[in-house]
Design a protein around this motif. Sequence first.
Motif, mmCIF file in Angstrom:
data_model
loop_
_atom_site.group_PDB
_atom_site.id
_atom_site.type_symbol
_atom_site.label_atom_id
_atom_site.label_comp_id
_atom_site.label_asym_id
_atom_site.label_seq_id
_atom_site.Cartn_x
_atom_site.Cartn_y
_atom_site.Cartn_z
ATOM 1 N N GLN A 23 0.786 5.119 -5.585
ATOM 2 C CA GLN A 23 0.029 4.013 -6.148
ATOM 3 C C GLN A 23 0.153 2.656 -5.391
ATOM 4 O O GLN A 23 -0.768 2.000 -5.363
ATOM 5 C CB GLN A 23 0.622 3.766 -7.436
ATOM 6 N N LEU A 24 1.426 2.459 -4.573
ATOM 7 C CA LEU A 24 1.680 1.168 -3.998
ATOM 8 C C LEU A 24 0.663 1.166 -3.026
ATOM 9 O O LEU A 24 0.128 0.067 -2.441
ATOM 10 C CB LEU A 24 3.288 1.069 -3.385
ATOM 11 N N ASP A 25 0.505 2.419 -2.118
ATOM 12 C CA ASP A 25 -0.351 2.538 -0.918
ATOM 13 C C ASP A 25 -1.764 1.987 -1.250
ATOM 14 O O ASP A 25 -2.631 1.379 -0.707
ATOM 15 C CB ASP A 25 -0.330 3.881 -0.230
ATOM 16 N N ALA A 26 -2.490 2.283 -2.396
ATOM 17 C CA ALA A 26 -3.548 1.913 -3.037
ATOM 18 C C ALA A 26 -3.784 0.696 -3.565
ATOM 19 O O ALA A 26 -4.825 -0.078 -3.274
ATOM 20 C CB ALA A 26 -4.031 2.857 -4.003
ATOM 21 N N VAL A 27 -2.675 -0.004 -4.313
ATOM 22 C CA VAL A 27 -2.692 -1.192 -4.835
ATOM 23 C C VAL A 27 -2.547 -2.423 -4.043
ATOM 24 O O VAL A 27 -3.261 -3.360 -3.704
ATOM 25 C CB VAL A 27 -1.785 -1.307 -5.885
ATOM 26 N N LEU A 28 -1.544 -2.157 -2.792
ATOM 27 C CA LEU A 28 -1.165 -3.220 -2.095
ATOM 28 C C LEU A 28 -2.481 -3.754 -0.875
ATOM 29 O O LEU A 28 -2.741 -4.731 -0.919
ATOM 30 C CB LEU A 28 -0.193 -2.674 -0.896
ATOM 31 N N GLU A 29 -3.002 -2.608 -0.603
ATOM 32 C CA GLU A 29 -4.283 -3.063 0.347
ATOM 33 C C GLU A 29 -5.361 -3.691 -0.178
ATOM 34 O O GLU A 29 -5.826 -4.650 0.011
ATOM 35 C CB GLU A 29 -5.096 -1.567 0.977
ATOM 36 N N ALA A 30 -5.513 -3.237 -1.827
ATOM 37 C CA ALA A 30 -6.574 -4.209 -2.595
ATOM 38 C C ALA A 30 -6.050 -5.650 -2.876
ATOM 39 O O ALA A 30 -6.606 -6.631 -2.714
ATOM 40 C CB ALA A 30 -6.807 -3.533 -3.923
ATOM 41 N N GLU A 31 -4.825 -5.795 -3.220
ATOM 42 C CA GLU A 31 -4.021 -7.094 -3.497
ATOM 43 C C GLU A 31 -3.949 -7.986 -2.201
ATOM 44 O O GLU A 31 -4.304 -9.033 -2.164
ATOM 45 C CB GLU A 31 -2.759 -7.141 -3.911
ATOM 46 N N LEU A 32 -3.757 -7.450 -0.930
ATOM 47 C CA LEU A 32 -3.959 -8.081 0.228
ATOM 48 C C LEU A 32 -5.283 -8.567 0.361
ATOM 49 O O LEU A 32 -5.586 -9.628 0.921
ATOM 50 C CB LEU A 32 -3.143 -7.195 1.579
ATOM 51 N N ASP A 33 -6.408 -7.821 0.413
ATOM 52 C CA ASP A 33 -7.597 -8.360 0.612
ATOM 53 C C ASP A 33 -8.103 -9.415 -0.364
ATOM 54 O O ASP A 33 -8.613 -10.382 0.073
ATOM 55 C CB ASP A 33 -8.537 -6.817 0.361
ATOM 56 N N ARG A 34 -7.404 -8.927 -1.631
ATOM 57 C CA ARG A 34 -7.781 -10.235 -2.704
ATOM 58 C C ARG A 34 -7.146 -11.483 -2.159
ATOM 59 O O ARG A 34 -7.860 -12.733 -2.144
ATOM 60 C CB ARG A 34 -7.498 -10.000 -3.963
ATOM 61 N N SER A 35 -5.764 -11.422 -1.772
ATOM 62 C CA SER A 35 -5.340 -12.609 -1.348
ATOM 63 C C SER A 35 -6.002 -13.238 -0.054
ATOM 64 O O SER A 35 -6.143 -14.536 -0.040
ATOM 65 C CB SER A 35 -3.926 -12.315 -1.015
ATOM 66 N N ALA A 36 -6.483 -12.469 0.818
ATOM 67 C CA ALA A 36 -7.196 -13.015 1.940
ATOM 68 C C ALA A 36 -8.440 -13.571 1.679
ATOM 69 O O ALA A 36 -8.665 -14.950 1.998
ATOM 70 C CB ALA A 36 -7.394 -12.052 2.910
ATOM 71 N N ARG A 37 -9.497 -13.040 0.523
ATOM 72 C CA ARG A 37 -10.296 -13.465 0.141
ATOM 73 C C ARG A 37 -10.326 -15.048 -0.300
ATOM 74 O O ARG A 37 -11.166 -15.941 -0.413
ATOM 75 C CB ARG A 37 -11.205 -12.830 -0.767
ATOM 76 N N SER A 38 -9.302 -14.992 -1.215
ATOM 77 C CA SER A 38 -9.035 -16.393 -2.191
ATOM 78 C C SER A 38 -8.201 -17.047 -1.353
ATOM 79 O O SER A 38 -8.002 -18.387 -1.875
ATOM 80 C CB SER A 38 -8.598 -15.758 -3.563
ATOM 81 N N GLN A 39 -7.486 -16.928 -0.239
ATOM 82 C CA GLN A 39 -6.817 -17.784 0.578
ATOM 83 C C GLN A 39 -5.657 -18.228 -0.367
ATOM 84 O O GLN A 39 -5.246 -19.347 -0.404
ATOM 85 C CB GLN A 39 -7.364 -18.959 0.926
ATOM 86 N N THR A 40 -4.958 -17.387 -1.162
ATOM 87 C CA THR A 40 -3.926 -17.512 -2.049
ATOM 88 C C THR A 40 -2.341 -16.827 -1.320
ATOM 89 O O THR A 40 -2.791 -15.842 -0.481
ATOM 90 C CB THR A 40 -3.954 -17.104 -3.307
ATOM 91 N N GLU A 41 -1.356 -17.368 -1.630
ATOM 92 C CA GLU A 41 -0.190 -16.740 -0.970
ATOM 93 C C GLU A 41 0.115 -15.412 -2.036
ATOM 94 O O GLU A 41 -0.315 -15.206 -3.109
ATOM 95 C CB GLU A 41 1.014 -17.422 -1.460
ATOM 96 N N ILE A 42 0.956 -14.429 -1.262
ATOM 97 C CA ILE A 42 1.254 -13.595 -2.151
ATOM 98 C C ILE A 42 2.752 -13.150 -1.505
ATOM 99 O O ILE A 42 3.093 -13.196 -0.406
ATOM 100 C CB ILE A 42 0.487 -12.129 -1.846
ATOM 101 N N SER A 43 3.569 -12.974 -2.510
ATOM 102 C CA SER A 43 4.993 -12.718 -2.225
ATOM 103 C C SER A 43 5.401 -11.091 -2.469
ATOM 104 O O SER A 43 4.835 -10.398 -3.421
ATOM 105 C CB SER A 43 5.849 -13.427 -2.980
ATOM 106 N N CYS A 44 6.622 -10.699 -1.928
ATOM 107 C CA CYS A 44 6.971 -9.263 -2.132
ATOM 108 C C CYS A 44 8.452 -9.319 -2.380
ATOM 109 O O CYS A 44 9.049 -10.034 -1.545
ATOM 110 C CB CYS A 44 6.670 -8.516 -0.729
ATOM 111 N N ILE A 45 8.916 -8.688 -3.352
ATOM 112 C CA ILE A 45 10.440 -8.666 -3.429
ATOM 113 C C ILE A 45 10.836 -7.164 -3.580
ATOM 114 O O ILE A 45 10.292 -6.289 -4.075
ATOM 115 C CB ILE A 45 10.676 -9.032 -4.974
ATOM 116 N N MET A 46 11.843 -6.864 -2.495
ATOM 117 C CA MET A 46 12.433 -5.598 -2.372
ATOM 118 C C MET A 46 13.764 -5.627 -2.956
ATOM 119 O O MET A 46 14.721 -6.360 -2.623
ATOM 120 C CB MET A 46 12.518 -5.094 -0.717
ATOM 121 N N ALA A 47 14.041 -4.642 -3.898
ATOM 122 C CA ALA A 47 15.386 -4.741 -4.674
ATOM 123 C C ALA A 47 16.041 -3.400 -4.390
ATOM 124 O O ALA A 47 15.428 -2.254 -4.316
ATOM 125 C CB ALA A 47 15.325 -5.063 -6.056
#
Length: 602
Positions: free
Chosen positions: A445-469
């Motif tokens: 599901q990450l593979d499907a969601v991440l691409e959509a979130e990155l596209d949305r961030s690029a369109r809205s010109q907002t930052e996006i963060s990632c935490i790896m734990a």
Amino acid sequence: MRLATITNWAYGITVTLTLASGATMLAASHAQDDERAAVEQRYRLDKITSTLDEDATQLSELARQFALSGNTADKLAYSREQNTLGKIESRTTNIRDAGASEGELADLHGALKWTDALRPQQQAAIVARQTGDRARAVEILFSTEYERELDRVQAAIRSFQDHVDERTSATLQVATSSAKLLQGAAEVMLSVTALLFLCVLFFVFRQRVLRPVVKLSDVVTRLAAHDYEAVPPNISQVDEIGDMAEALRIFRATGIERQRLERERDADRAMRDLMSRMTQRMQSCDSIDDLKDVARRFLPEIAPRLAGCLYFLDTAKDAMVEAVSWQDPRHSTDEFSLLSCWAIRRGTAHRPAGDQIDVPCGHLDASDGTRLPDTICLPLTGQQGTLGLLYLEPLPGGALSELPDIYLEMLAENIGLSLDNLRLREALHAMAMADALTTLANRRQLDAVLEAELDRSARSQTEISCIMADIDHFKRFNDEVGHEAGDAVLRAVGGLLKGLVRESDLVFRYGGEEFLLLLPGVAAEEAVGRAEKIRSEVSALRVQHRGNDLGAVTISLGVSTAPAPNERAKLVQAADAALLRAKRQGRDRVVSSGPRVEQKFV
């Protein structure tokens, strides 16, 4: 020659013609009976053989369902269906009784033998599926050879149906031709008789014969034009004219019955065609919304004088919720509990009014003071149990009897089957997209969601963060306490992460003891703060396993932030690299990737 002799001759000729015409009419009546019998036989054969194709492949469908799902209920259904099938002769008795010939039955027996020949393969697939070899079971039942055999069975059944249809059509054509020939002869003889009565016996039998003959002539003309509204006169006298009137009444009754049978046959074919098209559209639906659209379009056409609602089961509320309605139903509520409907409680159709009075359902509303009409509730069931409800009520001037029970049952069965397939598809999709241990979204599901979130961030010109734990020293839980303890730690940390993030944030189990959090719209400083909070909350976490405290659990986190990356690996790999630095620096800490990933806004 004396007038009396002429009159006697005329009377004798008239009597002879009258008897001949009466006999012809009676023969025409018998021919009409033969034609009606041929129509009825054809209707019975069409009705009986219409489902042969589906019945012949039912065992294959059940075996395939078990091979795909491994559900015990599918195997039990297969076993029950197999046990109910008797010998070929007993399964074709009703078709023999309906009038099928020996040659046609031989073709059908051959098709059924081919169907039975598939059972060893079905049994082999079931055994393979029971032993866990799903791939082998699917290979057996979905192989090209197996499909070819199924096509062969279906082709044989269609050939049988074509032969039956050709024979019954020929029989019907012969009966119709005979009836038309006798009808024409009867009409000619009646016309001659009427003319002779009018021309020769006018002076002798004016008062007794003229009026009845005129009336009979008019009836004959209208009946010849298939105007069955014409009613023969009621002639009580016992003579040839009375016989002709009776023959006309028989002829008219036969014609009316034939028209009724033809209308019923045409209406039945039209209804089955409409329901078949609806079923095909439902089987092609990809979502519940598609199913709603199909129901909204077809149900008013199938039952134009009935209003209704289609309810779906809402498992969260444990209630039936209206999904589709048509033609403004007034007596059923939009939402109700399962116990409010007797059809759901009993698992069968419920009709509180009609021929037999019954208890009305609790979801029916008559608060406006009007009397409840004759309604019906049809439960929608499937492999997953009760799925919904089909509710129907008549419009003013309509009645439930306008749609026979067999069509109501077919509607409920087809809608329930389509809904069950969609629910199963959604459940399988949800299972494929979730981690079974932590219930978090998985890598797929990450593979499907991440691409959509990155596209949305690029369109809205907002930052996006990632935490790896990553859980520190996770291997010690498995080695010292056991894998069940390790699973308990993973479930506890996963539940904690889900509770610490906002509703819009996304948490995934990345793999093993690693978790990944996507934070759309979160800047680097805020992301580091959230990671620190997660670290402290995990440090305070105490996990119990079989009554024993597993000790302190710590976690290392890596944080990365980008303005609007176009590549997934750049953001995730930066967070992963920061996590590795946190591990090298001693664990139980938060490390940022440092400067943001260099990426300009598009």
